[in-house]
Design an enzyme around this catalytic site. Structure first.
Site, PDB file in Angstrom:
ATOM      1  N   ARG A 107     -27.270-106.409  21.803  1.00 13.57           N
ATOM      2  CA  ARG A 107     -27.908-105.253  22.476  1.00 13.57           C
ATOM      3  C   ARG A 107     -29.406-105.494  22.380  1.00 13.57           C
ATOM      4  O   ARG A 107     -29.965-105.611  21.284  1.00 13.57           O
ATOM      5  CB  ARG A 107     -27.528-103.945  21.783  1.00 13.57           C
ATOM      6  CG  ARG A 107     -28.448-102.793  22.179  1.00 13.57           C
ATOM      7  CD  ARG A 107     -27.946-101.445  21.749  1.00 13.57           C
ATOM      8  NE  ARG A 107     -26.782-101.056  22.521  1.00 13.57           N
ATOM      9  CZ  ARG A 107     -26.281 -99.822  22.546  1.00 13.57           C
ATOM     10  NH1 ARG A 107     -26.849 -98.870  21.839  1.00 13.57           N
ATOM     11  NH2 ARG A 107     -25.229 -99.535  23.272  1.00 13.57           N
ATOM     12  N   HIS A 134     -25.101-102.012  31.331  1.00 16.01           N
ATOM     13  CA  HIS A 134     -24.269-101.706  30.147  1.00 16.01           C
ATOM     14  C   HIS A 134     -22.795-101.914  30.520  1.00 16.01           C
ATOM     15  O   HIS A 134     -22.017-100.964  30.630  1.00 16.01           O
ATOM     16  CB  HIS A 134     -24.526-100.253  29.731  1.00 16.01           C
ATOM     17  CG  HIS A 134     -24.035 -99.914  28.358  1.00 16.01           C
ATOM     18  ND1 HIS A 134     -23.522-100.843  27.481  1.00 16.01           N
ATOM     19  CD2 HIS A 134     -23.994 -98.709  27.704  1.00 16.01           C
ATOM     20  CE1 HIS A 134     -23.183-100.237  26.354  1.00 16.01           C
ATOM     21  NE2 HIS A 134     -23.452 -98.955  26.460  1.00 16.01           N
ATOM     22  N   GLN A 137     -19.563-100.499  28.508  1.00 21.03           N
ATOM     23  CA  GLN A 137     -19.354 -99.057  28.662  1.00 21.03           C
ATOM     24  C   GLN A 137     -18.529 -98.751  29.908  1.00 21.03           C
ATOM     25  O   GLN A 137     -17.586 -97.951  29.880  1.00 21.03           O
ATOM     26  CB  GLN A 137     -20.719 -98.354  28.760  1.00 21.03           C
ATOM     27  CG  GLN A 137     -20.609 -96.860  28.968  1.00 21.03           C
ATOM     28  CD  GLN A 137     -20.033 -96.162  27.751  1.00 21.03           C
ATOM     29  OE1 GLN A 137     -20.521 -96.355  26.645  1.00 21.03           O
ATOM     30  NE2 GLN A 137     -18.995 -95.351  27.929  1.00 21.03           N
ATOM     31  N   ASP A 225     -25.869 -89.088  32.255  1.00 21.13           N
ATOM     32  CA  ASP A 225     -26.356 -89.858  31.108  1.00 21.13           C
ATOM     33  C   ASP A 225     -27.691 -89.245  30.702  1.00 21.13           C
ATOM     34  O   ASP A 225     -28.272 -88.436  31.442  1.00 21.13           O
ATOM     35  CB  ASP A 225     -26.507 -91.350  31.484  1.00 21.13           C
ATOM     36  CG  ASP A 225     -26.861 -92.237  30.282  1.00 21.13           C
ATOM     37  OD1 ASP A 225     -26.706 -91.782  29.125  1.00 21.13           O
ATOM     38  OD2 ASP A 225     -27.285 -93.395  30.498  1.00 21.13           O
ATOM     39  N   CYS A 266     -21.579 -91.409  28.691  1.00 28.97           N
ATOM     40  CA  CYS A 266     -21.357 -92.512  27.742  1.00 28.97           C
ATOM     41  C   CYS A 266     -21.721 -92.136  26.314  1.00 28.97           C
ATOM     42  O   CYS A 266     -21.286 -92.798  25.375  1.00 28.97           O
ATOM     43  CB  CYS A 266     -22.135 -93.745  28.191  1.00 28.97           C
ATOM     44  SG  CYS A 266     -23.927 -93.566  28.095  1.00 28.97           S
ATOM     45  N   ARG A 294     -13.998 -97.723  24.304  1.00 27.82           N
ATOM     46  CA  ARG A 294     -14.913 -98.837  24.035  1.00 27.82           C
ATOM     47  C   ARG A 294     -14.215 -99.851  23.124  1.00 27.82           C
ATOM     48  O   ARG A 294     -14.291-101.064  23.330  1.00 27.82           O
ATOM     49  CB  ARG A 294     -16.197 -98.329  23.351  1.00 27.82           C
ATOM     50  CG  ARG A 294     -17.092 -97.454  24.209  1.00 27.82           C
ATOM     51  CD  ARG A 294     -17.752 -98.248  25.309  1.00 27.82           C
ATOM     52  NE  ARG A 294     -18.549 -99.362  24.821  1.00 27.82           N
ATOM     53  CZ  ARG A 294     -19.801 -99.267  24.367  1.00 27.82           C
ATOM     54  NH1 ARG A 294     -20.419 -98.101  24.385  1.00 27.82           N
ATOM     55  NH2 ARG A 294     -20.459-100.341  23.946  1.00 27.82           N
TER      56      ARG A 294
HETATM   57  N1   CP Z   1     -22.556 -95.407  24.665  1.00 28.44           N
HETATM   58  C1   CP Z   1     -23.138 -96.238  23.797  1.00 28.44           C
HETATM   59  O1   CP Z   1     -23.364 -97.424  24.042  1.00 28.44           O
HETATM   60  O2   CP Z   1     -23.430 -95.649  22.597  1.00 28.44           O
HETATM   61  P1   CP Z   1     -24.288 -96.274  21.411  1.00 28.44           P
HETATM   62  O3   CP Z   1     -25.724 -96.296  21.848  1.00 28.44           O
HETATM   63  O4   CP Z   1     -24.069 -95.306  20.271  1.00 28.44           O
HETATM   64  O5   CP Z   1     -23.781 -97.651  21.097  1.00 28.44           O
HETATM   65  N1  NVA Z   2     -29.053 -95.118  29.245  1.00 31.51           N
HETATM   66  C1  NVA Z   2     -28.922 -95.044  27.807  1.00 31.51           C
HETATM   67  C2  NVA Z   2     -27.545 -95.444  27.390  1.00 31.51           C
HETATM   68  C3  NVA Z   2     -27.294 -95.373  25.919  1.00 31.51           C
HETATM   69  C4  NVA Z   2     -25.917 -95.826  25.517  1.00 31.51           C
HETATM   70  C5  NVA Z   2     -29.977 -95.931  27.162  1.00 31.51           C
HETATM   71  O1  NVA Z   2     -30.168 -97.071  27.599  1.00 31.51           O
HETATM   72  O2  NVA Z   2     -30.608 -95.463  26.216  1.00 31.51           O
END
Ligand code: CP
Ligand code: NVA
Length: 308
Positions: A107, A134, A137, A225, A266, A294
């Protein structure tokens, strides 16, 4: 090398196989304690590195538990604690890690970092979120939709709010799984035109409708989101909240979708901002099923990457 970098970069038939496998593995575990390994311990003897350069609850825990259920082991690493955060190149990091582990999940911020890692690694790399997409997800989200409502093909999915990284992966999935998308939000936060065009080029419709009430008419699924993502600067926060207020998913807005329309997010959510408690806790909300899936979807993605 079979990476899982994005939904549009993976064959549609492979994506379908991943979801079939994920559902079968989920069903096979019914009633089994979460900490026990699957009967088919496909990752036995394998080591997986999980690298986080941004915070995470779901991605971190679901990958870690998923690897263990598959009989493997994990190393959870934060970018700042690695030499990566102190000047070592991504290319060198990729080559070093490839000597120790069988799979890398990352990530990170810039998509280029993910691509460079994948370019130099000699083991598969999985995208656990970048500023741009992502994919894990949305694999879980498609699985969740189909568990509740059957095939997603031909369905209408409405994204309300910021056309961000999660929205981008929904657009990729629309092209690959054959569902239509509507984006509703302010023009300044439109999804990337490249991704909209890509979905359209695969024969699905992507409409941009500024009026949220008009946008959700006939929706099978409404998705929200956070209005401010982890990579957004704090100075944009105030402006975003003013712009996005009209796109809040509340009971009134949901009343214009199909009566059985599902609601997804998400997570993490800012309850009372992008969606109200009433919607998030409603009977048609599947937010915690998404979170659970997930785990199952990513187990299948890891097996796909490793050919297991
Ligand atoms: N939805 C998601 O990716 O959550 P986290 O940021 O907690 O991993
Ligand atoms: N759009 C959000 C998703 C988090 C899982 C971000 O990138 O922070």
């Amino acid at each position: 090398m079979t990476h899982f970098l994005d939904i549009h970069k993976t064959d549609a038939s492979a994506l379908r196989d991943i979801l079939t496998k994920a559902q079968a593995m989920k069903d096979a575990r019914l009633g089994q304690p979460k900490g026990t390994p699957d009967k088919d311990a496909a990752l036995e003897g394998r080591m997986v590195a999980l690298i986080f350069e941004k915070p995470s609850t779901r991605t971190r825990v679901s990958f870690d538990v998923g690897v263990r259920q598959l009989g493997g082991e994990t190393l959870v690493l934060t970018g700042s604690e690695m030499q990566l955060g102190h000047g070592e190149t991504i290319g060198d990091t990729a080559q070093v890690l490839s000597r120790y582990v069988d799979l890398i999940m990352i990530r990170t911020f810039e998509e280029d970092a993910l691509l460079e890692l994948a370019d130099h690694a000699t083991v598969p790399v999985i995208n656990g979120l970048t500023n741009r997409t992502h994919p894990c997800q949305i694999m879980a989200d498609v699985m969740t939709f189909e568990e509740h409502r059957g095939s997603i093909k031909g369905k209408k999915v409405v994204w309300a709010g910021d056309g961000n990284n999660v929205c981008a992966s929904f657009l990729h999935a629309a092209g690959q799984f054959g569902f239509d998308m509507v984006f509703t939000g302010p023009e300044t936060l439109d999804p990337e035109a490249e991704f909209v065009e890509l979905a359209r080029s695969k024969g699905v419709s992507v409409d941009v409708i500024r009026d949220p009430v008009q946008a959700v008419q006939g929706a099978d699924l409404v998705v929200a989101d956070t209005w401010v993502s982890m990579h957004d600067s704090l100075t944009t926060k105030e402006r975003r909240h003013n712009q996005l207020g009209p796109y809040q998913v509340n009971a009134e807005l949901m009343s214009h979708a199909k009566p059985d329309a599902l609601f997804m997010h998400c997570l993490p959510a800012h309850r009372g901002e992008e969606a109200t408690n009433e919607v998030m806790d409603s009977a048609n909300s599947v937010i915690f099923d998404e979170a659970e899936n997930r785990l199952h979807a990513q187990k299948a993605i890891m097996r796909y990457c490793l050919g297991l």
